[in-house]
Design a protein around this motif. Sequence first.
Motif, PDB file in Angstrom:
ATOM      1  N   ILE A  42     -10.337   0.359  -0.523  1.00  0.00           N
ATOM      2  CA  ILE A  42      -9.198   0.675   0.371  1.00  0.00           C
ATOM      3  C   ILE A  42      -8.772   2.134   0.159  1.00  0.00           C
ATOM      4  CG2 ILE A  42      -6.773   0.165   0.883  1.00  0.00           C
ATOM      5  CD1 ILE A  42      -7.377  -2.781   0.259  1.00  0.00           C
ATOM      6  N   TYR A  43      -8.686   2.522  -1.119  1.00  0.00           N
ATOM      7  CA  TYR A  43      -8.334   3.923  -1.407  1.00  0.00           C
ATOM      8  C   TYR A  43      -9.341   4.857  -0.732  1.00  0.00           C
ATOM      9  CZ  TYR A  43      -5.232   2.582  -5.304  1.00  0.00           C
ATOM     10  OH  TYR A  43      -4.221   2.084  -6.081  1.00  0.00           O
ATOM     11  N   TRP A  44     -10.600   4.504  -0.900  1.00  0.00           N
ATOM     12  CA  TRP A  44     -11.688   5.382  -0.455  1.00  0.00           C
ATOM     13  C   TRP A  44     -11.734   5.501   1.075  1.00  0.00           C
ATOM     14  CZ3 TRP A  44     -16.328   3.313   1.852  1.00  0.00           C
ATOM     15  CH2 TRP A  44     -17.294   4.280   2.118  1.00  0.00           C
ATOM     16  N   ALA A  45     -11.310   4.398   1.762  1.00  0.00           N
ATOM     17  CA  ALA A  45     -11.436   4.372   3.227  1.00  0.00           C
ATOM     18  C   ALA A  45     -10.487   5.351   3.914  1.00  0.00           C
ATOM     19  CB  ALA A  45     -11.178   2.957   3.729  1.00  0.00           C
ATOM     20  N   TYR A  46      -9.494   5.850   3.188  1.00  0.00           N
ATOM     21  CA  TYR A  46      -8.499   6.737   3.800  1.00  0.00           C
ATOM     22  C   TYR A  46      -9.117   8.118   4.046  1.00  0.00           C
ATOM     23  CZ  TYR A  46      -3.722   8.210   4.780  1.00  0.00           C
ATOM     24  OH  TYR A  46      -2.588   8.658   5.395  1.00  0.00           O
ATOM     25  N   PRO A  47      -8.785   8.797   5.184  1.00  0.00           N
ATOM     26  CA  PRO A  47      -9.333  10.149   5.396  1.00  0.00           C
ATOM     27  C   PRO A  47      -9.011  11.052   4.199  1.00  0.00           C
ATOM     28  CG  PRO A  47      -8.185   9.387   7.357  1.00  0.00           C
ATOM     29  CD  PRO A  47      -7.934   8.358   6.299  1.00  0.00           C
ATOM     30  N   GLY A  48     -10.013  11.780   3.747  1.00  0.00           N
ATOM     31  CA  GLY A  48      -9.807  12.636   2.575  1.00  0.00           C
ATOM     32  C   GLY A  48     -10.245  11.956   1.287  1.00  0.00           C
ATOM     33  N   GLY A  49     -10.508  10.649   1.359  1.00  0.00           N
ATOM     34  CA  GLY A  49     -11.071   9.975   0.185  1.00  0.00           C
ATOM     35  C   GLY A  49     -10.059   9.351  -0.757  1.00  0.00           C
ATOM     36  N   PRO A  50     -10.532   8.921  -1.958  1.00  0.00           N
ATOM     37  CA  PRO A  50      -9.746   8.042  -2.834  1.00  0.00           C
ATOM     38  C   PRO A  50      -8.392   8.579  -3.291  1.00  0.00           C
ATOM     39  CG  PRO A  50     -11.740   8.843  -3.939  1.00  0.00           C
ATOM     40  CD  PRO A  50     -11.860   9.216  -2.501  1.00  0.00           C
ATOM     41  N   ALA A  51      -8.298   9.861  -3.626  1.00  0.00           N
ATOM     42  CA  ALA A  51      -7.013  10.369  -4.140  1.00  0.00           C
ATOM     43  C   ALA A  51      -5.945  10.296  -3.057  1.00  0.00           C
ATOM     44  CB  ALA A  51      -7.171  11.798  -4.641  1.00  0.00           C
ATOM     45  N   TRP A  52      -6.340  10.570  -1.805  1.00  0.00           N
ATOM     46  CA  TRP A  52      -5.392  10.519  -0.689  1.00  0.00           C
ATOM     47  C   TRP A  52      -5.036   9.071  -0.380  1.00  0.00           C
ATOM     48  CZ3 TRP A  52      -2.759  14.567   1.142  1.00  0.00           C
ATOM     49  CH2 TRP A  52      -3.229  15.841   0.783  1.00  0.00           C
ATOM     50  N   GLY A  53      -6.035   8.158  -0.459  1.00  0.00           N
ATOM     51  CA  GLY A  53      -5.779   6.732  -0.211  1.00  0.00           C
ATOM     52  C   GLY A  53      -4.817   6.178  -1.243  1.00  0.00           C
ATOM     53  N   LYS A  54      -5.016   6.558  -2.497  1.00  0.00           N
ATOM     54  CA  LYS A  54      -4.142   6.079  -3.576  1.00  0.00           C
ATOM     55  C   LYS A  54      -2.709   6.535  -3.320  1.00  0.00           C
ATOM     56  CE  LYS A  54      -5.602   5.845  -8.118  1.00  0.00           C
ATOM     57  NZ  LYS A  54      -6.054   6.479  -9.356  1.00  0.00           N
ATOM     58  N   TYR A  55      -2.559   7.806  -2.927  1.00  0.00           N
ATOM     59  CA  TYR A  55      -1.214   8.330  -2.666  1.00  0.00           C
ATOM     60  C   TYR A  55      -0.559   7.545  -1.527  1.00  0.00           C
ATOM     61  CZ  TYR A  55       2.602  11.255  -1.145  1.00  0.00           C
ATOM     62  OH  TYR A  55       3.833  11.679  -0.777  1.00  0.00           O
ATOM     63  N   LYS A  56      -1.336   7.327  -0.458  1.00  0.00           N
ATOM     64  CA  LYS A  56      -0.803   6.639   0.727  1.00  0.00           C
ATOM     65  C   LYS A  56      -0.367   5.223   0.353  1.00  0.00           C
ATOM     66  CE  LYS A  56      -0.144   5.494   5.021  1.00  0.00           C
ATOM     67  NZ  LYS A  56       1.208   5.521   5.397  1.00  0.00           N
ATOM     68  N   LYS A  58       0.420   3.999  -2.585  1.00  0.00           N
ATOM     69  CA  LYS A  58       1.534   3.940  -3.538  1.00  0.00           C
ATOM     70  C   LYS A  58       2.837   4.394  -2.896  1.00  0.00           C
ATOM     71  CE  LYS A  58      -0.926   4.091  -7.832  1.00  0.00           C
ATOM     72  NZ  LYS A  58      -1.371   4.848  -8.978  1.00  0.00           N
ATOM     73  N   ASN A  59       2.747   4.998  -1.719  1.00  0.00           N
ATOM     74  CA  ASN A  59       3.959   5.492  -1.054  1.00  0.00           C
ATOM     75  C   ASN A  59       4.064   4.894   0.338  1.00  0.00           C
ATOM     76  OD1 ASN A  59       5.042   7.838  -2.909  1.00  0.00           O
ATOM     77  ND2 ASN A  59       2.815   7.965  -2.865  1.00  0.00           N
ATOM     78  N   THR A  60       3.940   3.576   0.415  1.00  0.00           N
ATOM     79  CA  THR A  60       3.928   2.929   1.733  1.00  0.00           C
ATOM     80  C   THR A  60       5.257   3.110   2.449  1.00  0.00           C
ATOM     81  OG1 THR A  60       4.302   0.956   0.450  1.00  0.00           O
ATOM     82  CG2 THR A  60       2.133   1.167   1.484  1.00  0.00           C
ATOM     83  N   SER A  61       6.335   3.324   1.650  1.00  0.00           N
ATOM     84  CA  SER A  61       7.650   3.471   2.286  1.00  0.00           C
ATOM     85  C   SER A  61       7.743   4.788   3.061  1.00  0.00           C
ATOM     86  CB  SER A  61       8.741   3.419   1.224  1.00  0.00           C
ATOM     87  OG  SER A  61       8.467   4.419   0.278  1.00  0.00           O
TER      88      SER A  61
END
Length: 535
Positions: A42-56, A58-61
């Motif tokens: 799921i982290y990896w699927a985000y544009p920009g890769g895992p670090a960006w997915g993790k941020y997104k 963890k900050n769903t609000s």
Amino acid sequence: MRTDIDSFWIFALASKCRAFTQENIAWSLLIIGLAWIVVTLIYWAYPGGPAWGKYKLKNTSLTISNPIPGPRGFPITGSMKLMTSLAHHKIAAAADACKARRLMAFSLGDTRVIVTCNPDVAKEILNSSVFADRPVKESAYSLMFNRAIGFAPYGVYWRTLRKIASTHLFCPKQIKAAESQRLQIASQMVSTFNDREKSSFSVREVLKRASLNNMMCSVFGREYKLDSFNNEVEELRALVEEGYDLLGTLNWSDHLPWLADFDPQKIRFRCSNLVPKVNRFVSRIIAEHRALTRSENPDFVDVLLSLQGHDKLSDSDMIAVLWEMIFRGTDTVAVLIEWILARMVLHPDVQSKVHDELYKVVGRSRAVAESDITAMVYLQAVVKEVLRLHPPGPLLSWARLAITDTTIDGYHVPKGTTAMVNMWAISRDPEFWEDPLEFMPERFVVTKEDVLEFSVLGSDLRLAPFGSGRRTCPGKTLGITTVTFWVASLLHEYEWVPGEENNVDLSEVLRLSCEMANPLTVKVRPRRSSQSPLY
Ligand code: HEM
């Protein structure tokens, strides 16, 4: 002891409990493993890769608008591959592929990165106070660079160092005071090349030595001859080489913190070997300066020792600052001159125009003086054109770090994001440069009175090889003065022609600076019949 007894009872009870059968443990591990894989994907699927997915995640609000486009890379490691060999080429290609030249996101393991190949966005990043910090690599910390200007965190200490640098170390008076030293080293280079007149030779060794001797003189007040062997120079050279290698290596532990304990590339180990040697070397020179009375021409050590009050630095901070100066000032200058000479050999028509200009401004009877340079408009254009095609720091050497959340080019950029500018891609972009791959110094020659001279010192981000904004290069005037004067002297004395192999290879290798992958090999033909010494 008590903990051992507790764990014994827990395991004894667990073995009696039916829930802890081998089968259940295996299932639990499988479920945990699968959950981990799902989250990683799921982290990896985000544009920009895992670090960006993790941020997104963890900050769903946070209502973050559209994501910054960018490659996903691999799960966990992200786009580490982009940063291996010739990162500036790979990043530009990835930005084209993702249609993200203005702003692209990617991940280096856990590190969120943004990069731009556009001058307007570059200006927004470099001139913003939010990006006045630098991400500090482990090697930079270990090598004490966090106490020197380049990697010191944005704050009071860094501001003090910048003030000291601009008022004492790189002020016009100090640069002027070192003129005779630059002249002397230019003269030594000319004599060295004269001895090699008959056959082809590589220029790199001489340029690096000249540049190191120049910095040794400015920083430590040490004067060495170019053609003589000296233990102290050799020792410093080895220390600087090792430092370059360590700082120029992509350290996986910087981006994958769980690797840090293992030090897989032995970077920490090598840094811990290097630092005591640097400390001993620089401390010895500081002690010698303390024991002597001040000289008329103060070097950097004298200047730092004379500081009083709030500006006064501790010995360890002084070591860090002085070591960084040697480090930064040596290779950038040598690398740039090698590129300029390569272009001169490759474009004899341009070289002969510089020769014509030298003839008009200096004549044949005397050597070049630094005061001649202002009149040498074409030579200055040549230097700019080489900086455009071969910037020594194609990604502006050291990245910037976002101190707070901010908006860049309409996108949300969170605090802690690393920002890079691909100056190499900007200065070769056909949108901003006509025939960008052609070597045409004429583009920088002012022909009409109403055209402003193009400054490469950071005001126009279409070509800012020294960076821009608060963390712009403090040594830029010294750097450009040294390079232009030495090139003028070398071209005044010689015609530069291809070596026996007759090829100039413009392939690059990116270490801390971007160098020619295959050192330039040349032959020289003296131009001034009686080789009168310069000095
Ligand atoms: C051709 C010569 C040089 C080039 C192309 C060059 C390029 C650069 C670049 C691109 C940066 C980063 C700027 C930014 O983040 O905006 C930088 C920073 C720096 N340069 Fe240079 N440089 C050169 C010569 C020198 C010299 C001669 C010195 C000192 C002796 C020097 C000392 C530094 C320092 C201390 C920094 C860090 C500034 C900070 O973070 O506040 N540079 N340089």
